[in-house]
Design a protein around this motif. Structure first.
Motif, PDB file in Angstrom:
ATOM      1  N   PRO A 111      42.849  38.323  41.879  1.00  0.00           N
ATOM      2  CA  PRO A 111      42.467  39.513  42.659  1.00  0.00           C
ATOM      3  C   PRO A 111      41.095  39.411  43.325  1.00  0.00           C
ATOM      4  O   PRO A 111      40.611  40.393  43.872  1.00  0.00           O
ATOM      5  CB  PRO A 111      42.485  40.621  41.607  1.00  0.00           C
ATOM      6  CG  PRO A 111      42.100  39.932  40.347  1.00  0.00           C
ATOM      7  CD  PRO A 111      42.674  38.528  40.436  1.00  0.00           C
ATOM      8  N   ILE A 118      36.355  43.864  35.157  1.00  0.00           N
ATOM      9  CA  ILE A 118      37.628  44.561  35.367  1.00  0.00           C
ATOM     10  C   ILE A 118      38.601  43.699  36.165  1.00  0.00           C
ATOM     11  O   ILE A 118      39.819  43.775  35.976  1.00  0.00           O
ATOM     12  CB  ILE A 118      37.383  45.924  36.059  1.00  0.00           C
ATOM     13  CG1 ILE A 118      38.665  46.761  36.040  1.00  0.00           C
ATOM     14  CG2 ILE A 118      36.872  45.733  37.483  1.00  0.00           C
ATOM     15  CD1 ILE A 118      38.463  48.174  36.549  1.00  0.00           C
ATOM     16  N   GLN A 119      38.067  42.829  37.037  1.00  0.00           N
ATOM     17  CA  GLN A 119      38.938  41.959  37.814  1.00  0.00           C
ATOM     18  C   GLN A 119      39.458  40.797  36.965  1.00  0.00           C
ATOM     19  O   GLN A 119      40.533  40.270  37.235  1.00  0.00           O
ATOM     20  CB  GLN A 119      38.205  41.441  39.043  1.00  0.00           C
ATOM     21  CG  GLN A 119      37.966  42.528  40.087  1.00  0.00           C
ATOM     22  CD  GLN A 119      37.450  41.976  41.390  1.00  0.00           C
ATOM     23  OE1 GLN A 119      36.443  41.256  41.419  1.00  0.00           O
ATOM     24  NE2 GLN A 119      38.119  42.308  42.480  1.00  0.00           N
ATOM     25  N   GLU A 136      42.325  42.372  35.405  1.00  0.00           N
ATOM     26  CA  GLU A 136      43.397  42.516  36.391  1.00  0.00           C
ATOM     27  C   GLU A 136      44.127  41.190  36.598  1.00  0.00           C
ATOM     28  O   GLU A 136      45.346  41.158  36.756  1.00  0.00           O
ATOM     29  CB  GLU A 136      42.802  43.018  37.708  1.00  0.00           C
ATOM     30  CG  GLU A 136      43.841  43.352  38.766  1.00  0.00           C
ATOM     31  CD  GLU A 136      43.226  43.871  40.051  1.00  0.00           C
ATOM     32  OE1 GLU A 136      43.946  43.946  41.065  1.00  0.00           O
ATOM     33  OE2 GLU A 136      42.013  44.208  40.040  1.00  0.00           O
ATOM     34  N   GLN A 166      46.469  40.750  33.766  1.00  0.00           N
ATOM     35  CA  GLN A 166      47.625  41.626  33.918  1.00  0.00           C
ATOM     36  C   GLN A 166      48.570  41.100  34.994  1.00  0.00           C
ATOM     37  O   GLN A 166      49.798  41.138  34.841  1.00  0.00           O
ATOM     38  CB  GLN A 166      47.155  43.038  34.276  1.00  0.00           C
ATOM     39  CG  GLN A 166      48.279  44.048  34.473  1.00  0.00           C
ATOM     40  CD  GLN A 166      49.106  44.247  33.230  1.00  0.00           C
ATOM     41  OE1 GLN A 166      48.560  44.298  32.132  1.00  0.00           O
ATOM     42  NE2 GLN A 166      50.413  44.343  33.377  1.00  0.00           N
ATOM     43  N   ASN A 167      48.042  40.599  36.100  1.00  0.00           N
ATOM     44  CA  ASN A 167      48.880  40.063  37.172  1.00  0.00           C
ATOM     45  C   ASN A 167      49.696  38.866  36.692  1.00  0.00           C
ATOM     46  O   ASN A 167      50.889  38.743  37.006  1.00  0.00           O
ATOM     47  CB  ASN A 167      48.014  39.648  38.358  1.00  0.00           C
ATOM     48  CG  ASN A 167      47.433  40.837  39.098  1.00  0.00           C
ATOM     49  OD1 ASN A 167      47.832  41.982  38.861  1.00  0.00           O
ATOM     50  ND2 ASN A 167      46.487  40.586  39.982  1.00  0.00           N
ATOM     51  N   SER A 186      52.464  40.160  34.532  1.00  0.00           N
ATOM     52  CA  SER A 186      53.503  40.877  35.284  1.00  0.00           C
ATOM     53  C   SER A 186      54.414  39.938  36.051  1.00  0.00           C
ATOM     54  O   SER A 186      55.542  40.306  36.379  1.00  0.00           O
ATOM     55  CB  SER A 186      52.846  41.866  36.256  1.00  0.00           C
ATOM     56  OG  SER A 186      52.103  42.851  35.566  1.00  0.00           O
ATOM     57  N   ASP A 195      49.684  49.686  46.079  1.00  0.00           N
ATOM     58  CA  ASP A 195      48.719  49.874  45.003  1.00  0.00           C
ATOM     59  C   ASP A 195      48.774  51.268  44.399  1.00  0.00           C
ATOM     60  O   ASP A 195      48.473  51.461  43.234  1.00  0.00           O
ATOM     61  CB  ASP A 195      47.296  49.586  45.510  1.00  0.00           C
ATOM     62  CG  ASP A 195      47.082  48.112  45.808  1.00  0.00           C
ATOM     63  OD1 ASP A 195      47.812  47.288  45.223  1.00  0.00           O
ATOM     64  OD2 ASP A 195      46.200  47.790  46.616  1.00  0.00           O
TER      65      ASP A 195
END
Length: 578
Positions: free
Chosen positions: A215, A225-226, A229, A232-233, A236, A361
């Motif tokens: 990201p 936080i990235q 992310e 999480q990406n 997923s 998003d």
């Protein structure tokens, strides 16, 4: 011998009856309220009630605890007095120790010397943190706010990549006689690190496809936080069984860039899931699903499932092709077969669809597709087979905050399909369906659910429209108090023929009885019609259980407009509420 035992017994009775009983002492704090009272109570909670007394030693201990509790909130000069109620000359009498507390004047911040140096000096997040610290001039000093700001500065620095940050000075001075406090916090952040190159190790998927899940770009300011992310990406994508994202903080670079190393392991090639369920609407049902989460180095996937129940048997298969933005853009080819034999419908339906998906998003999901429908059917006294080519578009969104039974959530969707004889459809048709549902909670023990579904099919020749494009309502997720899809217009033989329109709505209130168990009361209204609606109503009570595998619902419903003798229904199901 008997005489000795009797003498011993009499001695014991006389001894224990002569022993004094211990008195109880109650402790009452007066003169405080709000956070002062709460903090004093917290400090005194470490003292057991069995230790309460009216002794001077105990009073000194209480005074010390109260003084420390008030100092922490900026009150350094309290006036504390003790009053004892009860007969002190009688050791067996109960007593009450009353503590009257006057907190006195608060200690005000006279000097607030909070300085952020380095690149974080102009960072709006740091400025906002200082502004909201409650350590500004004229405010009451609070030791928790002082320690909290120091901890928050450290955490924010780590979150935003100021890894060389350190405190130059931290000091809190208090002048109790003048009720003044002096705050000194100097923090030197140093330079902010940026993201460096991201190295992917252990991936079975093409490098650039995995890199599309990152990201950030090299050179972007670091933010933890990235990093989350990115994790999480990768999860997923369903391509990997294990994921580790590691910033290389120890790497020395002149430009303060932070290389990132991602280690992954391939997901198993085949995944199989089985499921058993029961609903009073359709009876027992079973499901078998198979999936290949990655088929090749391009990240394609394939899956299939079979679901069996008394009224319906379905088979579906799909092939997914991710595009450059792996998580948000993809193609999907699906085939489905459905055999339905229920009420007055006997249908064999086949669908082949070609779909393009976009995930946004803010949670919206857009799908543009073309599906080919072939259906061989008997509906009441009508029979035939139909062929339709139906271009369509769908917008949908599902949001929730919470666990199995969230206290906030909503779901919206709208779908439009069009068929035309020039595109190989049996007749011209426009079919529109929409859904909205809301969950809102009040406190911890009250939940409200509402739902509205509506649809319409507009065809040049209604007799050419197959059952799957008509509307039927009734059942647990439609109109409780009635059987599964048993409501629709009827022909002269009193058989269901399906409607051109439908609308159902529901309003439900839930109350938490205990733990994860809830009681529910509801009312449903709806109908499927062609000419004029004849609204059907259902009311009832239910039980809800937030089980580890999802909400379990048991409803006792009464159809106010059902046929005599068929008004009462029990609905049971496991699955999402929206």
């Amino acid at each position: 011998m008997k005489k000795c035992r009797l003498t011993s017994l009499l001695f014991c009775l006389l001894f224990f009856s002569a022993m004094p009983s211990y008195a109880d002492t109650d402790l009452t704090i007066e003169g405080l309220d709000g956070e002062l009272d709460d903090n004093v109570s917290a400090y005194l909670s470490s003292i057991k009630e069995s230790e309460y007394s009216t002794s001077l030693r105990f009073q000194s201990r209480i005074k010390e605890n109260i003084t420390d509790a008030l100092k922490a909130l900026g009150y350094y000069n309290p006036d504390i007095e003790f009053v004892i109620e009860g007969d002190e000359s009688d050791p067996q009498a109960d007593h009450e120790l009353i503590v009257n507390v006057d907190p006195g004047l608060p200690t005000i911040i006279y000097e607030s010397d909070i300085v952020i140096e380095g690149e974080a000096r102009n960072d709006p997040d740091f400025r906002r943190l200082v502004d909201r610290s409650n350590l500004n001039l004229g405010q009451v000093i609070n030791h928790g706010n002082y320690e909290g700001l120091k901890g928050s500065l450290r955490n924010l620095a780590l979150q935003k990549g100021y890894f060389d940050g350190q405190f130059v000075a931290t000091k809190l001075e208090v002048s109790p006689s003048r009720n003044q406090a002096f705050v000194h916090i100097h923090y030197k952040s140093g330079p902010r690190y940026s993201f460096g190159a991201t190295t992917i190790l252990g991936s079975q998927i093409e490098e650039h496809r995995v890199q599309s899940l990152v990201p950030y770009k090299p050179g972007d300011p670091y933010q933890s936080i990235q990093v989350g992310e990115l994790n999480q990406n990768l999860s997923s994508s369903e391509w990997f069984s294990s994921i580790s994202v590691e910033p290389q903080i120890d790497s020395e670079t002149e430009d303060k860039s932070l290389p990132m190393t991602v280690r992954v392991a391939p997901q198993t090639r085949n995944q199989i899931e089985t499921g058993l369920g029961y609903s009073t609407d359709v009876g027992p049902r079973g499901k078998l699903s198979w999936k290949k989460p990655w088929l090749n180095k391009y990240g394609h996937s394939i899956g299939a499932s079979v679901m069996l129940s008394h009224p319906e048997k379905t088979f579906t298969a799909n092939y997914k092709i991710p595009l450059e933005d792996v998580l948000h853009d993809y193609y999907l080819v699906q085939y489905g077969f459905k055999d339905e034999d229920d009420n007055d419908t006997d249908s064999q339906e086949q669908n082949l669809s070609f779909e393009r998906h976009w995930l946004y998003d803010k949670g919206w999901h857009r799908t543009i597709y073309t599906r080919i429908l072939y259906e061989d059917y008997v509906q009441a006294s009508e029979s035939g087979n139909s062929l339709y080519v139906l271009p369509g578009i769908t917008f949908s969104r599902v949001r929730s905050r919470g666990d199995t039974m969230p206290m906030w959530g909503d779901k919206q969707s709208i779908n439009v399909e069009y068929g035309d004889p020039n595109l190989l459809s049996d007749t011209r048709i426009v079919r529109v369906t929409g859904h909205t549902g809301w969950i809102r909670g009040i406190g911890r023990n009250h939940r409200f659910l509402t739902r509205l579904d509506a649809g319409g099919a507009f065809a040049d020749d209604w007799s050419e429209v197959p059952p799957s494009l008509r509307f039927f309502v009734g059942g647990i997720n439609s109109l409780r108090g009635y059987g599964y899809e048993e409501i629709s217009p009827k022909d002269d033989n009193d058989e269901l023929v399906g409607g051109a329109y439908m609308a159902t709505s529901s309003l439900e209130y839930q109350y938490r009885v205990v733990g994860n168990w809830w009681g529910a009361a509801f009312i449903d209204v709806g109908d499927a019609w062609t000419d004029t609606p004849e609204w059907k109503r259902g009311v009832g009570l239910g039980i809800r259980w937030a089980s580890p595998v999802g909400p379990v619902r048991l409803d006792f419903a009464y159809g106010l407009d059902a046929d005599p003798g068929d008004e009462f229904k029990i609905h049971f199901t496991l699955g999402p509420e929206l």
